[in-house]
Design a protein around this motif. Structure first.
Motif, PDB file in Angstrom:
ATOM      1  N   LEU A  49     138.304 -11.551  28.900  1.00 15.65           N
ATOM      2  CA  LEU A  49     137.759 -12.716  28.209  1.00 15.65           C
ATOM      3  C   LEU A  49     137.547 -12.384  26.729  1.00 15.65           C
ATOM      4  N   GLU A  52     140.823 -12.056  24.765  1.00 23.63           N
ATOM      5  CA  GLU A  52     141.433 -13.369  24.483  1.00 23.63           C
ATOM      6  C   GLU A  52     140.515 -14.261  23.651  1.00 23.63           C
ATOM      7  N   ASN A  53     139.584 -13.661  22.929  1.00 25.36           N
ATOM      8  CA  ASN A  53     138.678 -14.404  22.040  1.00 25.36           C
ATOM      9  C   ASN A  53     137.906 -15.504  22.753  1.00 25.36           C
ATOM     10  N   LYS A  55     138.707 -17.085  25.645  1.00 28.11           N
ATOM     11  CA  LYS A  55     139.488 -18.017  26.478  1.00 28.11           C
ATOM     12  C   LYS A  55     139.786 -17.403  27.831  1.00 28.11           C
ATOM     13  N   TRP A  56     139.742 -18.260  28.846  1.00 26.07           N
ATOM     14  CA  TRP A  56     140.104 -17.874  30.210  1.00 26.07           C
ATOM     15  C   TRP A  56     140.850 -19.031  30.826  1.00 26.07           C
ATOM     16  N   ASN A  57     142.093 -18.784  31.254  1.00 24.30           N
ATOM     17  CA  ASN A  57     142.937 -19.850  31.820  1.00 24.30           C
ATOM     18  C   ASN A  57     142.975 -21.074  30.908  1.00 24.30           C
ATOM     19  N   SER A  58     143.212 -20.838  29.639  1.00 19.52           N
ATOM     20  CA  SER A  58     143.342 -21.880  28.606  1.00 19.52           C
ATOM     21  C   SER A  58     142.051 -22.638  28.314  1.00 19.52           C
ATOM     22  N   LYS A  59     140.944 -22.196  28.859  1.00 18.68           N
ATOM     23  CA  LYS A  59     139.660 -22.855  28.611  1.00 18.68           C
ATOM     24  C   LYS A  59     138.775 -21.924  27.784  1.00 18.68           C
ATOM     25  N   GLN A  60     138.177 -22.471  26.735  1.00 16.15           N
ATOM     26  CA  GLN A  60     137.291 -21.688  25.866  1.00 16.15           C
ATOM     27  C   GLN A  60     135.918 -21.589  26.527  1.00 16.15           C
ATOM     28  N   SER A  63     132.753 -19.186  22.431  1.00 20.17           N
ATOM     29  CA  SER A  63     133.418 -19.512  21.174  1.00 20.17           C
ATOM     30  C   SER A  63     134.021 -18.262  20.542  1.00 20.17           C
ATOM     31  N   ALA A  64     135.171 -18.429  19.905  1.00 16.18           N
ATOM     32  CA  ALA A  64     135.830 -17.313  19.230  1.00 16.18           C
ATOM     33  C   ALA A  64     134.935 -16.753  18.126  1.00 16.18           C
TER      34      ALA A  64
END
Length: 148
Positions: A49, A52-53, A55-60, A63-64
């Motif tokens: 997590l 990927e900044n 994101k997990w499975n295209s869901k934030q 926050s980055a």
């Protein structure tokens, strides 16, 4: 909603982390700075997590901006430290994007490690019961995984 329930709903459930234990104080409030136990594969998910900044499975999920702040040194201690993440100092100043940061826990802050290097897409988890030199996983990571 208490901290543990909030984390279960908004962080752990989306990551598929269902089996964890977070120690609580006498009022039933999860202790934020320590006392979270989870499986090795779930530690890896948490590291992924961060890689990927947030994101997990295209869901934030996080926050980055929070991810960036939480792995940027905020104290001048050795090793560099921020929000319970330590930043390895073996990077060159001109290659700051290639930093490796890690979380460590268990037994006085040692024994379990989550290493993350976002630029390389690298996440590694180490666990140990070595009591006489619990920093060995840090040395192993430096010597065998970070070698170019």
């Amino acid at each position: 909603m208490n901290t543990s329930e909030f984390a279960r709903k908004n962080l752990f459930a989306p990551l598929g982390i269902n089996d964890f234990h977070w120690y609580q104080d006498t009022q039933g409030i999860a202790i934020g700075g320590f006392g979270l136990r989870m499986k090795i594969e779930d530690m890896l998910k948490f590291g992924m997590l961060y890689a990927e900044n947030g994101k997990w499975n295209s869901k934030q999920l996080i926050s980055a901006d929070w991810i960036a702040r939480s792995v940027s040194p905020s104290l001048t201690s050795e090793p560099l430290y921020s929000y319970h993440w330590r930043i390895m100092k073996n990077i060159k100043e001109e290659d700051a994007e290639n930093k490796t940061f890690y979380a460590m826990g268990m037994g006085g802050g040692r024994g379990q490690y989550i290493f993350v290097n976002q630029k390389r897409g690298l996440v590694a988890v180490f666990t140990t019961i070595i009591s006489d030199d619990s920093l060995l996983p840090l040395q192993w990571f430096n010597n065998y995984i970070l070698t170019e």
